[in-house]
Design a protein around this motif. Structure first.
Motif, PDB file in Angstrom:
ATOM      1  N   LEU A  26      61.978 -23.758  -7.573  1.00 20.15           N
ATOM      2  CA  LEU A  26      62.136 -22.493  -7.006  1.00 20.15           C
ATOM      3  C   LEU A  26      61.059 -21.639  -7.380  1.00 20.15           C
ATOM      4  O   LEU A  26      60.507 -20.738  -6.399  1.00 20.15           O
ATOM      5  CB  LEU A  26      63.350 -21.812  -7.690  1.00 20.15           C
ATOM      6  CG  LEU A  26      64.715 -22.734  -7.063  1.00 20.15           C
ATOM      7  CD1 LEU A  26      66.138 -22.010  -7.710  1.00 20.15           C
ATOM      8  CD2 LEU A  26      64.672 -22.454  -5.575  1.00 20.15           C
ATOM      9  N   CYS A  27      60.546 -21.599  -8.638  1.00 16.20           N
ATOM     10  CA  CYS A  27      59.236 -20.541  -8.733  1.00 16.20           C
ATOM     11  C   CYS A  27      58.235 -21.291  -7.948  1.00 16.20           C
ATOM     12  O   CYS A  27      57.428 -19.954  -7.522  1.00 16.20           O
ATOM     13  CB  CYS A  27      59.033 -20.700 -10.371  1.00 16.20           C
ATOM     14  SG  CYS A  27      60.085 -20.099 -11.605  1.00 16.20           S
ATOM     15  N   ILE A  30      58.666 -19.880  -4.360  1.00 16.47           N
ATOM     16  CA  ILE A  30      58.597 -18.356  -4.163  1.00 16.47           C
ATOM     17  C   ILE A  30      57.599 -17.760  -4.466  1.00 16.47           C
ATOM     18  O   ILE A  30      56.949 -16.946  -3.424  1.00 16.47           O
ATOM     19  CB  ILE A  30      59.665 -17.689  -5.505  1.00 16.47           C
ATOM     20  CG1 ILE A  30      61.081 -17.959  -5.288  1.00 16.47           C
ATOM     21  CG2 ILE A  30      59.425 -16.101  -5.336  1.00 16.47           C
ATOM     22  CD1 ILE A  30      61.979 -17.574  -6.363  1.00 16.47           C
TER      23      ILE A  30
END
Length: 281
Positions: A26-27, A30
């Motif tokens: 997810l990091c 993003i």
């Protein structure tokens, strides 16, 4: 009710193990989206296709890596600290000699794997991988490349995959199961079959470092050493192998010897107690 509770506990354990990988992915997503949008605005071409934008701004992938590794370290540091308290590993800290041996073993094994994969032709099955791998190193700012791949990548990835994933999976499946699960997730995270094979084997080694030492420090240092050796040796080795084809055998043999000696130093069993009650480990 008991059956439903059992299923729920299994799902909770699965999520417990998968969470660190989900967090770093997810990091990555993003920061990638934000990075591409920002690069489009900075270059004045916000509508440019992402591939064309990456080709125009060669350092963009490294800046994205720096961003999502940093975000991972910042966002997951508290959870990692809680895991350290949760599992309370036995303190068997390796001294400088063993840490050096871990670095040499990781660098030797990493280069042997890369050489073997290239020689086997496995990487050629997956179109575009060779060009993608070359683009990651060629023409890049050395300081930025070192920061992304030698410092931040080992810190973030080892925190996630050995500091959290391995310890969590180990608590449910034991050391062997924990090593296999964490190495498999480490491979999947790299996104292609060539790097999956490389990362899976290296992930097993880093898990063994953690198990033997009781700390992720040897894995962090070994990971950094392997990446540093890949960056520093690749252009030199390519020229050497082109000029002297048989040199690949000499280099591989030397790396194999270094690897075997270091593995013996790190993983040999303790000697039985002798006179005076002393042991040699």
């Amino acid at each position: 009710m008991k059956q439903g509770g059992g299923v729920r506990r299994i799902l909770e354990k699965v999520w417990d193990v998968l969470y660190p990988t989900v967090a770093i992915v997810l990091c990555m997503l993003i920061v990638t989206v934000v990075g591409i949008m920002a690069a489009g605005q900075i270059t004045g071409r916000p509508g440019l296709d992402s591939r064309e934008l990456l080709a125009e701004v060669r350092s963009l992938p490294l800046w994205i890596n720096v961003g999502f590794y940093s975000l991972t370290l910042i966002s997951q540091r508290k959870r990692y600290a809680l895991d350290v308290l949760r599992f309370q590993p036995e303190k068997r800290r390796w001294k400088a000699g063993k840490l050096l041996a871990a670095c040499l073993l990781a660098a030797a094994l990493g280069h042997l794997l890369s050489t073997g994969i290239a020689a086997s032709g496995f990487s050629e099955i997956f179109s575009g991988y060779t060009d993608q791998a070359a683009a990651a190193f060629e023409g890049q700012n050395l300081l930025l490349l070192t920061a992304a791949t030698v410092i931040l990548a080992p810190l973030a990835e080892e925190m996630i995959f050995r500091g959290m994933t391995y310890r969590r999976a180990r608590s449910y499946l034991g050391p062997a199961g924990g090593a296999l699960i964490s190495a498999a997730l480490f491979g999947v995270y790299h996104g292609n079959m060539v790097q999956f094979l490389y990362a899976f084997v290296m992930g097993l080694l880093f898990a063994a470092f953690c198990e033997k030492s009781g700390s992720i420090l040897p894995a962090v240092l070994g990971h950094g050493a392997a990446n540093l050796w890949a960056i520093g040796s690749t252009p030199v080795m390519e020229r050497l192998f082109q000029a002297i084809p048989q040199a690949v055998l000499w280099v591989s043999a030397a790396e194999a010897v270094v690897g075997v000696v270091c593995a013996w130093l790190l993983f040999r069993g303790k000697k039985k107690t002798g006179e005076g009650g002393k042991t040699d480990g």
